[in-house]
Design an enzyme around this catalytic site. Structure first.
Site, PDB file in Angstrom:
ATOM      1  CB  ILE A  82      34.158  48.087  44.808  1.00 42.83           C
ATOM      2  CG1 ILE A  82      35.309  48.307  45.804  1.00 42.83           C
ATOM      3  CG2 ILE A  82      32.822  47.980  45.536  1.00 42.83           C
ATOM      4  CD1 ILE A  82      35.606  47.119  46.707  1.00 42.83           C
ATOM      5  CE  LYS A  83      30.315  40.930  39.773  1.00 45.45           C
ATOM      6  NZ  LYS A  83      30.510  39.456  39.825  1.00 45.45           N
TER       7      LYS A  83
END
Length: 217
Positions: A82-83
């Site tokens: 997850i960015k």
């Protein structure tokens, strides 16, 4: 050093995989917009293709929204990372997601101090944007050097993922500094393989080969 490809174009990902030069993928909203496709459709297809880390960026800017999107995208595959943006709300999300066992890539990093905060929060990756710093007459690679040194000083496990790579020199300097990963546009991957002397040498070899007597058929 690992090579990630910085794209949401499935065709480019397939070409990089065929070259053995795709250890992972990073995407962002701008790259997805270029494809003209829905993000979830793109992400599902990439997950089927790439066994390595795949960064999927949230678009929410608040803590609860980032958690909601991050938890949702994490269900798409065990390799999904997850960015999240490097903001105060983003750091809160990093801590929570990491505590839940989700890998996180902290993006839009423009200073070593920001990178220190991300590592303290437990980020899996930090993405310093070298090209964008260069654009405003600062030294992007100097930032990377500082981050690498700070992480080594204190034994942080956060991996340095050099982003906003514009040309082969960025890749070379990242490798020399000991960065863990460079995420590279496919066009730059192609440039890495090219050298004018290679082209000239190949041309000469082929020309000389034409002079070699050939056996009669």
């Amino acid at each position: 050093m690992k090579f990630f490809i910085d794209t949401a174009d499935v065709g480019e990902i397939k070409k990089a995989l065929a070259l053995g030069l795709c250890d992972g993928v990073t995407t962002n909203p701008s790259l997805v917009a270029k494809t003209g496709r829905g993000f979830e459709d793109v992400l599902k297809e990439i997950v089927q293709l790439v066994p390595g880390p795949i960064s999927a960026e949230v678009t929410a800017t608040d803590y609860e929204g980032m958690l909601r999107e991050g938890r949702h995208y994490a269900k798409f595959g065990s390799q999904v990372v997850i960015k999240v943006p490097l903001t105060v709300e983003g750091l809160r999300a990093v801590k929570t997601l990491t505590d839940e066992g989700t890998k996180v890539n902290v993006t839009l990093c423009f200073s070593p101090v920001q990178a220190l905060l991300a590592a303290k929060a437990g980020a899996t990756y930090i993405s310093p944007f070298v090209g964008r710093l260069d654009d405003i007459s600062q030294d992007g690679m100097a930032m990377v050097a500082d981050i690498v040194q700070i992480y080594r000083n204190y034994g942080f496990k956060t991996q340095v993922l050099v982003a906003s790579v514009r040309h082969p020199v960025h890749v070379l300097e990242a490798a020399k500094l000991g960065a863990d990963v460079a995420t590279i546009p496919y066009s730059v991957i192609e440039q890495l393989a090219k050298h004018p002397l290679t082209d000239a040498g190949l041309k000469k070899f082929l020309a000389d080969w034409e002079k070699v007597p050939k056996a009669a058929k």
